[in-house]
Design a protein around this motif. Structure first.
Motif, PDB file in Angstrom:
ATOM      1  N   ALA A 192       0.840  -1.207   0.000  1.00 48.12           N
ATOM      2  CA  ALA A 192       0.000   0.000   0.000  1.00 48.12           C
ATOM      3  C   ALA A 192       0.872   1.252   0.000  1.00 48.12           C
ATOM      4  O   ALA A 192       0.641   2.189  -0.768  1.00 48.12           O
ATOM      5  CB  ALA A 192      -0.936   0.003   1.204  1.00 48.12           C
ATOM      6  N   GLU A 193       1.904   1.266   0.848  1.00 46.91           N
ATOM      7  CA  GLU A 193       2.789   2.433   0.893  1.00 46.91           C
ATOM      8  C   GLU A 193       3.703   2.478  -0.329  1.00 46.91           C
ATOM      9  O   GLU A 193       4.048   3.558  -0.815  1.00 46.91           O
ATOM     10  CB  GLU A 193       3.606   2.437   2.178  1.00 46.91           C
ATOM     11  N   ALA A 194       4.083   1.319  -0.844  1.00 45.67           N
ATOM     12  CA  ALA A 194       4.881   1.300  -2.074  1.00 45.67           C
ATOM     13  C   ALA A 194       4.063   1.893  -3.218  1.00 45.67           C
ATOM     14  O   ALA A 194       4.586   2.650  -4.044  1.00 45.67           O
ATOM     15  CB  ALA A 194       5.325  -0.118  -2.404  1.00 45.67           C
ATOM     16  N   ALA A 249      -6.231   0.935   0.529  1.00 42.81           N
ATOM     17  CA  ALA A 249      -5.856   1.495   1.831  1.00 42.81           C
ATOM     18  C   ALA A 249      -6.257   2.956   1.998  1.00 42.81           C
ATOM     19  O   ALA A 249      -6.468   3.416   3.113  1.00 42.81           O
ATOM     20  CB  ALA A 249      -4.351   1.353   2.050  1.00 42.81           C
ATOM     21  N   TYR A 250      -6.354   3.705   0.907  1.00 43.58           N
ATOM     22  CA  TYR A 250      -6.610   5.144   0.992  1.00 43.58           C
ATOM     23  C   TYR A 250      -7.840   5.496   0.166  1.00 43.58           C
ATOM     24  O   TYR A 250      -7.836   5.379  -1.055  1.00 43.58           O
ATOM     25  CB  TYR A 250      -5.413   5.949   0.479  1.00 43.58           C
ATOM     26  N   SER A 251      -8.880   5.984   0.840  1.00 41.77           N
ATOM     27  CA  SER A 251     -10.082   6.389   0.113  1.00 41.77           C
ATOM     28  C   SER A 251      -9.849   7.697  -0.644  1.00 41.77           C
ATOM     29  O   SER A 251     -10.387   7.896  -1.721  1.00 41.77           O
ATOM     30  CB  SER A 251     -11.257   6.536   1.069  1.00 41.77           C
ATOM     31  N   ASP A 252      -9.044   8.589  -0.092  1.00 46.35           N
ATOM     32  CA  ASP A 252      -8.721   9.848  -0.766  1.00 46.35           C
ATOM     33  C   ASP A 252      -7.268   9.776  -1.235  1.00 46.35           C
ATOM     34  O   ASP A 252      -6.347  10.220  -0.559  1.00 46.35           O
ATOM     35  CB  ASP A 252      -8.926  11.031   0.185  1.00 46.35           C
ATOM     36  N   GLN A 253      -7.088   9.182  -2.400  1.00 43.24           N
ATOM     37  CA  GLN A 253      -5.738   8.962  -2.905  1.00 43.24           C
ATOM     38  C   GLN A 253      -5.013  10.268  -3.198  1.00 43.24           C
ATOM     39  O   GLN A 253      -3.815  10.376  -2.963  1.00 43.24           O
ATOM     40  CB  GLN A 253      -5.778   8.101  -4.164  1.00 43.24           C
ATOM     41  N   LEU A 254      -5.725  11.253  -3.696  1.00 45.03           N
ATOM     42  CA  LEU A 254      -5.085  12.527  -4.021  1.00 45.03           C
ATOM     43  C   LEU A 254      -4.490  13.172  -2.776  1.00 45.03           C
ATOM     44  O   LEU A 254      -3.362  13.667  -2.788  1.00 45.03           O
ATOM     45  CB  LEU A 254      -6.083  13.462  -4.699  1.00 45.03           C
ATOM     46  N   LEU A 260      -2.419  10.189 -12.510  1.00 47.02           N
ATOM     47  CA  LEU A 260      -2.749  11.362 -11.703  1.00 47.02           C
ATOM     48  C   LEU A 260      -3.956  12.090 -12.281  1.00 47.02           C
ATOM     49  O   LEU A 260      -4.837  12.534 -11.548  1.00 47.02           O
ATOM     50  CB  LEU A 260      -1.546  12.307 -11.614  1.00 47.02           C
ATOM     51  N   ALA A 261      -4.017  12.199 -13.593  1.00 45.33           N
ATOM     52  CA  ALA A 261      -5.156  12.880 -14.226  1.00 45.33           C
ATOM     53  C   ALA A 261      -6.460  12.119 -14.000  1.00 45.33           C
ATOM     54  O   ALA A 261      -7.533  12.729 -13.986  1.00 45.33           O
ATOM     55  CB  ALA A 261      -4.894  13.052 -15.717  1.00 45.33           C
ATOM     56  N   ALA A 262      -6.388  10.809 -13.822  1.00 39.40           N
ATOM     57  CA  ALA A 262      -7.596  10.000 -13.629  1.00 39.40           C
ATOM     58  C   ALA A 262      -8.177  10.139 -12.228  1.00 39.40           C
ATOM     59  O   ALA A 262      -9.345   9.802 -12.009  1.00 39.40           O
ATOM     60  CB  ALA A 262      -7.292   8.536 -13.917  1.00 39.40           C
ATOM     61  N   LEU A 263      -7.390  10.627 -11.275  1.00 36.88           N
ATOM     62  CA  LEU A 263      -7.901  10.799  -9.913  1.00 36.88           C
ATOM     63  C   LEU A 263      -8.895  11.952  -9.884  1.00 36.88           C
ATOM     64  O   LEU A 263      -8.702  12.965 -10.560  1.00 36.88           O
ATOM     65  CB  LEU A 263      -6.763  11.099  -8.932  1.00 36.88           C
ATOM     66  N   PRO A 264      -9.949  11.830  -9.080  1.00 39.01           N
ATOM     67  CA  PRO A 264     -10.890  12.960  -8.951  1.00 39.01           C
ATOM     68  C   PRO A 264     -10.214  14.119  -8.221  1.00 39.01           C
ATOM     69  O   PRO A 264      -9.648  13.937  -7.148  1.00 39.01           O
ATOM     70  CB  PRO A 264     -12.048  12.382  -8.136  1.00 39.01           C
ATOM     71  N   HIS A 265     -10.228  15.271  -8.848  1.00 41.17           N
ATOM     72  CA  HIS A 265      -9.613  16.459  -8.261  1.00 41.17           C
ATOM     73  C   HIS A 265     -10.709  17.351  -7.686  1.00 41.17           C
ATOM     74  O   HIS A 265     -11.723  17.576  -8.346  1.00 41.17           O
ATOM     75  CB  HIS A 265      -8.839  17.252  -9.318  1.00 41.17           C
ATOM     76  N   PRO A 266     -10.506  17.870  -6.492  1.00 36.21           N
ATOM     77  CA  PRO A 266     -11.488  18.806  -5.932  1.00 36.21           C
ATOM     78  C   PRO A 266     -11.423  20.116  -6.710  1.00 36.21           C
ATOM     79  O   PRO A 266     -10.391  20.453  -7.283  1.00 36.21           O
ATOM     80  CB  PRO A 266     -11.031  19.003  -4.491  1.00 36.21           C
TER      81      PRO A 266
END
Length: 158
Positions: free
Chosen positions: A54-56, A77-82, A103-109
């Motif tokens: 998860a940390e890797a 492990a992380y619900s808010d990956q960003l 990174l672009a695929a992550l939801p950005h606030p």
């Protein structure tokens, strides 16, 4: 302590098998420079070495050599990956094509400039108009119990 000295200590820690101390040192360097992808890759390698996928995945997310298993473990492990990536709203330079796409695929606030921040309306408090009889009775009972409690405390002191 300068970055090269800390990295030398990280190497020495890893030679002795002190992965936890090496990870702590790398975390402190990343806190000072969150956009250094080399530091992130080194920390991911330390976690990979200890089996902490998860940390890797977290620290290797912005590199090109992170595995799918690590990315899945990170997502689980992380619900808010960003937020877990500790980027402070900025995009690192020199991302590879795979990392940039991830990174672009992550939801950005939404990011607001000071002029775009929606104005918050502050309205005066208005008590509810339709207070039921049960609420009135409950309020009266509550006040009676409080009064009895105050009287009991005063008698206790006298």
């Amino acid at each position: 302590m300068a970055k090269p000295e800390v990295l030398a200590k990280v190497d020495a820690d890893l030679e002795r098998g002190h992965t936890h101390l090496a990870a702590q040192r790398l975390n402190s360097l990343i806190a000072a420079d969150p956009f250094d992808l080399g530091l992130r890759a080194r920390l991911a390698a330390v976690h990979r070495r200890t089996g902490n996928f998860a940390e890797a995945g977290r620290w290797g997310y912005l590199t090109e050599d992170v595995t799918e298993a690590e990315l899945r473990a990170f997502a689980k492990a992380y619900s808010d990956q960003l937020r877990a990536l500790v980027l402070h709203g900025e995009t690192p330079r020199d991302l590879g094509p795979l990392a940039a796409a991830r990174l672009a695929a992550l939801p950005h606030p939404p990011v607001f400039s000071p002029r775009q921040v929606p104005a918050q309306r502050v309205e005066a408090y208005k008590p509810p108009e339709d207070t039921s009889a049960g609420e009135v009775i409950f309020g009266l009972l509550l006040m009676v119990c409080a009064a009895i409690g105050v009287i009991s405390v005063i008698r206790w002191f006298l």
